[in-house]
Write a protein that holds these residues in place. Sequence first.
Motif, short mmCIF file in Angstrom:
data_model
loop_
_atom_site.label_atom_id
_atom_site.label_comp_id
_atom_site.label_asym_id
_atom_site.label_seq_id
_atom_site.Cartn_x
_atom_site.Cartn_y
_atom_site.Cartn_z
N ARG A 56 0.85 -1.18 0.00
CA ARG A 56 0.00 0.00 0.00
C ARG A 56 0.88 1.23 0.00
O ARG A 56 2.08 1.14 0.28
CB ARG A 56 -0.95 0.02 1.19
CG ARG A 56 -0.28 0.24 2.54
CD ARG A 56 -1.29 0.11 3.67
NE ARG A 56 -0.81 0.60 4.92
CZ ARG A 56 -1.05 1.81 5.40
NH1 ARG A 56 -1.77 2.66 4.72
NH2 ARG A 56 -0.59 2.18 6.58
N TRP A 59 1.94 4.75 1.72
CA TRP A 59 1.96 5.25 3.10
C TRP A 59 2.20 6.76 3.11
O TRP A 59 3.02 7.26 2.34
CB TRP A 59 3.13 4.63 3.86
CG TRP A 59 3.07 3.15 4.04
CD1 TRP A 59 3.24 2.20 3.08
CD2 TRP A 59 2.83 2.44 5.25
NE1 TRP A 59 3.15 0.95 3.63
CE2 TRP A 59 2.89 1.07 4.96
CE3 TRP A 59 2.59 2.84 6.56
CZ2 TRP A 59 2.71 0.09 5.92
CZ3 TRP A 59 2.42 1.86 7.52
CH2 TRP A 59 2.47 0.50 7.20
N SER A 60 1.55 7.45 4.02
CA SER A 60 1.90 8.85 4.26
C SER A 60 3.07 8.87 5.23
O SER A 60 3.36 7.87 5.91
CB SER A 60 0.70 9.60 4.87
OG SER A 60 0.48 9.16 6.20
N ASP A 71 4.44 -1.92 12.31
CA ASP A 71 4.80 -2.94 11.34
C ASP A 71 6.31 -2.96 11.13
O ASP A 71 6.99 -1.94 11.29
CB ASP A 71 4.15 -2.66 9.98
CG ASP A 71 2.65 -2.89 9.98
OD1 ASP A 71 2.12 -3.38 10.99
OD2 ASP A 71 2.01 -2.57 8.96
N ALA A 103 3.97 6.26 12.59
CA ALA A 103 3.10 5.70 13.62
C ALA A 103 3.01 4.18 13.62
O ALA A 103 2.60 3.59 14.62
CB ALA A 103 1.69 6.27 13.47
N THR A 104 3.42 3.53 12.56
CA THR A 104 3.20 2.08 12.46
C THR A 104 4.11 1.28 13.39
O THR A 104 5.23 1.70 13.69
CB THR A 104 3.37 1.58 11.01
OG1 THR A 104 2.93 0.20 10.96
CG2 THR A 104 4.82 1.64 10.55
N GLY A 149 3.17 10.38 8.05
CA GLY A 149 2.61 10.16 9.39
C GLY A 149 2.32 8.70 9.66
O GLY A 149 2.55 8.20 10.77
N GLU A 150 1.81 7.99 8.68
CA GLU A 150 1.54 6.56 8.85
C GLU A 150 2.83 5.77 9.05
O GLU A 150 2.88 4.85 9.87
CB GLU A 150 0.77 6.02 7.65
CG GLU A 150 -0.66 6.52 7.57
CD GLU A 150 -1.32 6.19 6.24
OE1 GLU A 150 -2.56 6.01 6.26
OE2 GLU A 150 -0.63 6.11 5.20
N LEU A 151 3.86 6.13 8.30
CA LEU A 151 5.15 5.46 8.49
C LEU A 151 5.67 5.67 9.90
O LEU A 151 6.18 4.75 10.55
CB LEU A 151 6.19 5.98 7.49
CG LEU A 151 6.11 5.45 6.08
CD1 LEU A 151 7.14 6.15 5.20
CD2 LEU A 151 6.29 3.95 6.03
#
Length: 107
Positions: A67, A69-70, A79, A76-77, A72-74
């Motif tokens: 997917r 990623w923004s 994973d 916060a993850t 911010g998502e990177l």
Amino acid sequence: MRELREETGLPGAVLGPEVWRGRPWTAVRDGVAYEVRQRYFLARVPAFEIDTSGFEDFERSSIRGHRWWSAGELAATTDLLRPAGLAELMAALLADGPPPEPVIVDG
């Protein structure tokens, strides 16, 4: 370029500079040890639909998804991402531009 096409389906991208270089590590597949040397290049591309039809069997069995990623998502993850510290590396790349020499990274 071959890896980019095989793993994303994107043909004809123009690669920019090499921005990161992974420390070599060993992977064993089918009883054979391989030294893995990752190189990471900057490529600015338009949004496109990922096509994984070029995956090898090993990739089909080990990659669980993909997917976009923004930043911010990177950050916060929880994973497992490669290279290690991807969120911080991306933030530095976006803020400062490509480094004069590839940065050595884990993974």
